[in-house]
Design an enzyme around this catalytic site. Structure first.
Site, PDB file in Angstrom:
ATOM      1  N   GLN A 128       0.804  -1.217   0.000  1.00 36.17           N
ATOM      2  CA  GLN A 128       0.000   0.000   0.000  1.00 36.17           C
ATOM      3  C   GLN A 128       0.843   1.275   0.000  1.00 36.17           C
ATOM      4  O   GLN A 128       0.329   2.345  -0.314  1.00 36.17           O
ATOM      5  CB  GLN A 128      -0.955  -0.005   1.200  1.00 36.17           C
ATOM      6  CG  GLN A 128      -2.012  -1.097   1.098  1.00 36.17           C
ATOM      7  CD  GLN A 128      -2.939  -1.139   2.294  1.00 36.17           C
ATOM      8  OE1 GLN A 128      -2.616  -1.741   3.318  1.00 36.17           O
ATOM      9  NE2 GLN A 128      -4.092  -0.507   2.198  1.00 36.17           N
TER      10      GLN A 128
ATOM     11  N   ARG B 261       3.847  -0.267  13.052  1.00 37.52           N
ATOM     12  CA  ARG B 261       3.585  -1.593  12.491  1.00 37.52           C
ATOM     13  C   ARG B 261       3.633  -1.489  10.967  1.00 37.52           C
ATOM     14  O   ARG B 261       2.895  -0.692  10.372  1.00 37.52           O
ATOM     15  CB  ARG B 261       2.213  -2.099  12.956  1.00 37.52           C
ATOM     16  CG  ARG B 261       1.798  -3.402  12.328  1.00 37.52           C
ATOM     17  CD  ARG B 261       0.505  -3.969  12.937  1.00 37.52           C
ATOM     18  NE  ARG B 261       0.134  -5.159  12.214  1.00 37.52           N
ATOM     19  CZ  ARG B 261      -0.899  -5.253  11.367  1.00 37.52           C
ATOM     20  NH1 ARG B 261      -1.729  -4.241  11.186  1.00 37.52           N
ATOM     21  NH2 ARG B 261      -1.116  -6.379  10.722  1.00 37.52           N
TER      22      ARG B 261
ATOM     23  N   HIS C 236       1.294  -9.231   4.440  1.00 33.75           N
ATOM     24  CA  HIS C 236       0.097  -8.392   4.306  1.00 33.75           C
ATOM     25  C   HIS C 236      -0.327  -8.470   2.829  1.00 33.75           C
ATOM     26  O   HIS C 236      -0.328  -7.484   2.109  1.00 33.75           O
ATOM     27  CB  HIS C 236       0.400  -6.965   4.764  1.00 33.75           C
ATOM     28  CG  HIS C 236      -0.807  -6.162   5.158  1.00 33.75           C
ATOM     29  ND1 HIS C 236      -0.957  -5.571   6.400  1.00 33.75           N
ATOM     30  CD2 HIS C 236      -1.932  -5.845   4.486  1.00 33.75           C
ATOM     31  CE1 HIS C 236      -2.109  -4.913   6.453  1.00 33.75           C
ATOM     32  NE2 HIS C 236      -2.725  -5.062   5.295  1.00 33.75           N
TER      33      HIS C 236
ATOM     34  N   ASN D 205      -1.348 -11.065   8.258  1.00 31.18           N
ATOM     35  CA  ASN D 205      -2.363 -10.046   8.525  1.00 31.18           C
ATOM     36  C   ASN D 205      -3.712 -10.512   7.991  1.00 31.18           C
ATOM     37  O   ASN D 205      -3.850 -10.813   6.801  1.00 31.18           O
ATOM     38  CB  ASN D 205      -1.993  -8.732   7.829  1.00 31.18           C
ATOM     39  CG  ASN D 205      -3.081  -7.670   8.004  1.00 31.18           C
ATOM     40  OD1 ASN D 205      -3.257  -7.134   9.083  1.00 31.18           O
ATOM     41  ND2 ASN D 205      -3.836  -7.394   6.940  1.00 31.18           N
ATOM     42  N   GLU D 206      -4.713 -10.564   8.867  1.00 31.50           N
ATOM     43  CA  GLU D 206      -6.091 -10.831   8.460  1.00 31.50           C
ATOM     44  C   GLU D 206      -6.216 -12.000   7.484  1.00 31.50           C
ATOM     45  O   GLU D 206      -6.544 -11.800   6.296  1.00 31.50           O
ATOM     46  CB  GLU D 206      -6.722  -9.580   7.842  1.00 31.50           C
ATOM     47  CG  GLU D 206      -6.719  -8.384   8.767  1.00 31.50           C
ATOM     48  CD  GLU D 206      -7.537  -7.205   8.230  1.00 31.50           C
ATOM     49  OE1 GLU D 206      -8.016  -7.274   7.092  1.00 31.50           O
ATOM     50  OE2 GLU D 206      -7.706  -6.224   8.963  1.00 31.50           O
TER      51      GLU D 206
ATOM     52  N   ASN E  57      -7.424  -6.491  14.535  1.00 36.41           N
ATOM     53  CA  ASN E  57      -7.833  -5.372  13.684  1.00 36.41           C
ATOM     54  C   ASN E  57      -9.345  -5.234  13.817  1.00 36.41           C
ATOM     55  O   ASN E  57     -10.071  -6.217  13.671  1.00 36.41           O
ATOM     56  CB  ASN E  57      -7.485  -5.638  12.218  1.00 36.41           C
ATOM     57  CG  ASN E  57      -5.972  -5.714  11.982  1.00 36.41           C
ATOM     58  OD1 ASN E  57      -5.187  -5.521  12.901  1.00 36.41           O
ATOM     59  ND2 ASN E  57      -5.589  -5.989  10.746  1.00 36.41           N
TER      60      ASN E  57
ATOM     61  N   TYR F 245     -12.773  -2.717  12.749  1.00 42.64           N
ATOM     62  CA  TYR F 245     -13.331  -1.565  12.039  1.00 42.64           C
ATOM     63  C   TYR F 245     -14.813  -1.333  12.283  1.00 42.64           C
ATOM     64  O   TYR F 245     -15.269  -0.199  12.331  1.00 42.64           O
ATOM     65  CB  TYR F 245     -13.088  -1.699  10.528  1.00 42.64           C
ATOM     66  CG  TYR F 245     -11.637  -1.486  10.174  1.00 42.64           C
ATOM     67  CD1 TYR F 245     -11.136  -0.206   9.993  1.00 42.64           C
ATOM     68  CD2 TYR F 245     -10.757  -2.558  10.061  1.00 42.64           C
ATOM     69  CE1 TYR F 245      -9.796   0.006   9.706  1.00 42.64           C
ATOM     70  CE2 TYR F 245      -9.413  -2.357   9.774  1.00 42.64           C
ATOM     71  CZ  TYR F 245      -8.934  -1.071   9.602  1.00 42.64           C
ATOM     72  OH  TYR F 245      -7.611  -0.853   9.329  1.00 42.64           O
TER      73      TYR F 245
ATOM     74  N   GLU G 124      -4.996  -2.516  14.136  1.00 36.73           N
ATOM     75  CA  GLU G 124      -5.543  -1.610  13.120  1.00 36.73           C
ATOM     76  C   GLU G 124      -6.896  -1.129  13.589  1.00 36.73           C
ATOM     77  O   GLU G 124      -7.719  -1.932  14.060  1.00 36.73           O
ATOM     78  CB  GLU G 124      -5.768  -2.313  11.767  1.00 36.73           C
ATOM     79  CG  GLU G 124      -4.536  -2.506  10.949  1.00 36.73           C
ATOM     80  CD  GLU G 124      -4.848  -3.128   9.582  1.00 36.73           C
ATOM     81  OE1 GLU G 124      -5.962  -2.941   9.051  1.00 36.73           O
ATOM     82  OE2 GLU G 124      -3.946  -3.811   9.064  1.00 36.73           O
TER      83      GLU G 124
ATOM     84  N   TRP H 290      -4.939   2.911  11.972  1.00 37.97           N
ATOM     85  CA  TRP H 290      -4.834   2.689  10.530  1.00 37.97           C
ATOM     86  C   TRP H 290      -5.379   3.927   9.852  1.00 37.97           C
ATOM     87  O   TRP H 290      -6.557   4.227  10.014  1.00 37.97           O
ATOM     88  CB  TRP H 290      -5.632   1.468  10.050  1.00 37.97           C
ATOM     89  CG  TRP H 290      -5.391   1.298   8.576  1.00 37.97           C
ATOM     90  CD1 TRP H 290      -6.083   1.883   7.557  1.00 37.97           C
ATOM     91  CD2 TRP H 290      -4.320   0.562   7.975  1.00 37.97           C
ATOM     92  NE1 TRP H 290      -5.518   1.562   6.350  1.00 37.97           N
ATOM     93  CE2 TRP H 290      -4.426   0.752   6.582  1.00 37.97           C
ATOM     94  CE3 TRP H 290      -3.274  -0.221   8.479  1.00 37.97           C
ATOM     95  CZ2 TRP H 290      -3.538   0.180   5.676  1.00 37.97           C
ATOM     96  CZ3 TRP H 290      -2.398  -0.796   7.576  1.00 37.97           C
ATOM     97  CH2 TRP H 290      -2.544  -0.593   6.185  1.00 37.97           C
TER      98      TRP H 290
ATOM     99  N   GLU I 225      -5.666   1.895  -1.273  1.00 39.44           N
ATOM    100  CA  GLU I 225      -6.636   1.101  -0.514  1.00 39.44           C
ATOM    101  C   GLU I 225      -7.205  -0.028  -1.384  1.00 39.44           C
ATOM    102  O   GLU I 225      -8.370  -0.056  -1.734  1.00 39.44           O
ATOM    103  CB  GLU I 225      -7.717   2.021   0.063  1.00 39.44           C
ATOM    104  CG  GLU I 225      -8.825   1.347   0.858  1.00 39.44           C
ATOM    105  CD  GLU I 225      -8.362   0.351   1.921  1.00 39.44           C
ATOM    106  OE1 GLU I 225      -7.314   0.584   2.549  1.00 39.44           O
ATOM    107  OE2 GLU I 225      -9.035  -0.679   2.109  1.00 39.44           O
ATOM    108  N   TRP I 226      -6.334  -0.970  -1.762  1.00 39.92           N
ATOM    109  CA  TRP I 226      -6.720  -2.209  -2.427  1.00 39.92           C
ATOM    110  C   TRP I 226      -7.697  -1.968  -3.586  1.00 39.92           C
ATOM    111  O   TRP I 226      -7.438  -1.110  -4.420  1.00 39.92           O
ATOM    112  CB  TRP I 226      -7.261  -3.208  -1.385  1.00 39.92           C
ATOM    113  CG  TRP I 226      -6.321  -3.371  -0.217  1.00 39.92           C
ATOM    114  CD1 TRP I 226      -6.560  -3.022   1.087  1.00 39.92           C
ATOM    115  CD2 TRP I 226      -4.973  -3.901  -0.224  1.00 39.92           C
ATOM    116  NE1 TRP I 226      -5.462  -3.300   1.879  1.00 39.92           N
ATOM    117  CE2 TRP I 226      -4.482  -3.848   1.102  1.00 39.92           C
ATOM    118  CE3 TRP I 226      -4.136  -4.412  -1.208  1.00 39.92           C
ATOM    119  CZ2 TRP I 226      -3.201  -4.279   1.454  1.00 39.92           C
ATOM    120  CZ3 TRP I 226      -2.852  -4.854  -0.864  1.00 39.92           C
ATOM    121  CH2 TRP I 226      -2.410  -4.792   0.444  1.00 39.92           C
TER     122      TRP I 226
HETATM  123  C1  FCB Z   1      -7.727  -3.812   6.609  1.00 41.13           C
HETATM  124  C2  FCB Z   1      -6.389  -4.036   5.935  1.00 41.13           C
HETATM  125  C3  FCB Z   1      -5.621  -2.770   5.657  1.00 41.13           C
HETATM  126  C4  FCB Z   1      -6.531  -1.651   5.189  1.00 41.13           C
HETATM  127  C5  FCB Z   1      -7.702  -1.494   6.118  1.00 41.13           C
HETATM  128  C6  FCB Z   1      -8.623  -0.371   5.753  1.00 41.13           C
HETATM  129  O1  FCB Z   1      -8.578  -4.892   6.332  1.00 41.13           O
HETATM  130  O2  FCB Z   1      -5.587  -4.883   6.730  1.00 41.13           O
HETATM  131  O3  FCB Z   1      -4.608  -3.057   4.742  1.00 41.13           O
HETATM  132  O4  FCB Z   1      -6.917  -1.863   3.904  1.00 41.13           O
HETATM  133  O5  FCB Z   1      -8.431  -2.694   6.174  1.00 41.13           O
END
Ligand code: FCB
Length: 469
Positions: free
Chosen positions: A28, A85, A129, A173-174, A296, A298, A371, A417, A424-425
């Site tokens: 990223q 991180r 990641h 990661n995730e 993480n 959100y 995150e 984060w 952003e992917w």
């Molecule tokens: C998480 C990801 C990170 C970023 C956030 C918004 O799922 O680990 O890379 O994209 O979301």
């Protein structure tokens, strides 16, 4: 400072040695995708495939962190971060994913971690990641068990080279995203829609985690999961079942594996396939002793199992399938909370819920929030970004961390984060999560108001001498 502000800050007092961090990931931010011997990753391929990323964006340059890391570490120091991180790009270290090691790749992370330590910032290293070397995808990707063993070799290489520079390592990661967005919905690289292979991939990501923990023998090592609070839309049998299913796939599939050494039977029963890929010792390997859990967080999911439900606004930006293997009928309901620019509902109580749940249902393990953050449509105004909503998001979630700590959760740090706006992917550069604004044309960095706010919270906490720890 107003009395109210003083009270707020007093309320956000954390234990001594609490890690105050921010997070990023290699693909990223780094750019420099063809420099110094880096090989191709699945994200290089995916971003060049038409229709996969909003506006056809890619991260060949990203925010040029590979060249600007000194400037970026100076920004972290200015913020007062005690921890950072970041992730290592696997194809920088092993361009083809196995065998030959690229010394120049390791050297970059040595320079980065030296720079961090020189500024008193503790480097937290994530091994994976999502940027799988393309050659390993060509051999089948995560559904191929061999990839887990390649990962363990890579982990041992990175650990050996950087163990004197880095104190805290984490593995994958995730894994939920890597498996289910990568191989079921296809929203993420490699963009396959093969639900059964997504389950294999999830198991092999867990196995990779356990093998890497074994191979590193690191001083301090953690696993990283993305957890959601999950609520049924109503008390109906269908909605309760939907919540059980989504909680199962999102949370328990990974928590139970890593921390209990088994998969939840109800989740296995939901899957539309024979589970013939778990070998006798796998669960023991996956359950390797951990020093900490990186969480993480959100948002909260509100779910319904009623027929004909609509998908929520948080759906993927590109054409993709369902990541919910075996539970594709579940719909995600808008519960009416305020949302971020991602369409993710803001619910700090969900963070208290997930942290206290882990503390309650699993063997005791120190945790960090690795995150947490929000995208908003920032406006640049006379050289400032008045991103009050983002600061409010952080404040609410730090309050949730404090509530969890007061309830006895062993929470040892918080990583916003993200440090900087970045790629952003599937959303490309359209979603800004940074404390620091990045002008994607000039690469100029600018502290947003939320960064100034966060830095003040950190300063207050690092100054006070708590008696509570
Ligand atoms: C998480 C990801 C990170 C970023 C956030 C918004 O799922 O680990 O890379 O994209 O979301």
């Amino acid at each position: 400072m107003t009395t109210q502000e003083e009270q707020t800050r007093a309320g956000l007092r954390f234990p001594a040695r609490f890690a105050w961090g921010a997070a990023t990931s290699a693909y990223q931010i780094e750019g420099a995708v063809s420099e110094d011997g880096r090989g191709a990753s699945i994200w290089d391929t995916f971003t060049k495939t038409p229709g996969r990323i909003v506006n056809g964006h890619h991260a060949d340059v990203a925010i040029d962190h590979y060249h600007r890391y000194r400037e970026d570490v100076a920004v972290m120091a200015e913020l007062g971060l005690s921890a950072y991180r970041f992730s290592v790009s696997w194809p920088r270290i092993q361009p083809t994913g196995s065998g030959k090691v690229n010394q120049k790749g390791l050297d970059f992370y040595k320079r980065l971690t030296d720079e961090l330590r020189g500024h008193g910032i503790d480097p937290w290293l994530t091994l994976y990641h999502w940027d799988l070397p393309q050659e390993l995808e060509d051999k089948g990707g995560w559904p191929n068990r061999d990839v887990a063993y390649c990962f363990a070799d890579y982990a041992a290489t990175v650990h050996e080279a950087l163990k004197d520079h880095v104190h805290t390592f984490s593995t994958v990661n995730e894994p939920w995203c890597a498996a289910f967005l990568g191989y079921a919905s296809g929203e993420h690289a490699p963009g396959r829609r093969e639900p059964q292979n997504a389950i294999r991939g999830a198991h092999h990501l867990n196995l990779a985690h356990g093998l890497a923990v074994q191979a590193m023998g690191a001083r301090r090592v953690g696993g990283c999961v993305n957890l959601y609070a999950v609520t049924p839309a109503t008390d109906s049998v269908e909605d309760l079942d939907a919540a059980r299913r989504i909680d199962g796939l999102q949370n328990r599939f990974f928590l139970d594996a890593l921390l209990l050494g088994r998969y939840p039977q109800d989740v296995l029963d939901d899957l539309p396939m024979e589970i013939d890929f778990i070998r006798p010792d796998d669960m023991k390997i996956i359950n390797a002793p951990l020093d900490l859990l990186l969480v993480n967080y959100y948002s909260r999911f509100t779910v319904s199992g009623a027929p004909g439900g609509k998908k929520s606004a948080a759906a993927a930006p590109t054409d993709s399938g369902s990541p919910w293997v075996g539970s594709e009928h579940v719909s995600f309901v808008n519960a009416g909370r305020p949302m971020t620019a991602m369409g993710w509902e803001i619910d700090e109580d969900g963070l208290v819920e997930v942290l206290t749940r882990v503390a309650r249902d699993y063997p005791r393990i120190p945790m960090v929030v690795s995150e947490n953050g929000a995208a908003f449509d920032d406006v640049l105004n006379d050289g400032r970004v008045h991103d009050r909503e983002r600061a409010a998001y952080f404040e609410a979630h730090l309050g949730a961390c404090k509530t969890a700590i007061d309830a006895g959760v062993p929470l040892e740090g918080y990583f916003a984060w993200s440090l900087m706006d970045n790629f952003e992917w599937a959303w490309g550069y359209g979603k800004r999560f940074g404390l620091v604004r990045v002008d994607f044309e000039t690469q100029e960095r600018l502290l947003k108001d939320s960064a100034l706010w966060y830095s003040e919270i950190i300063r207050q906490n690092r100054r006070h001498e708590p008696t509570d720890s």
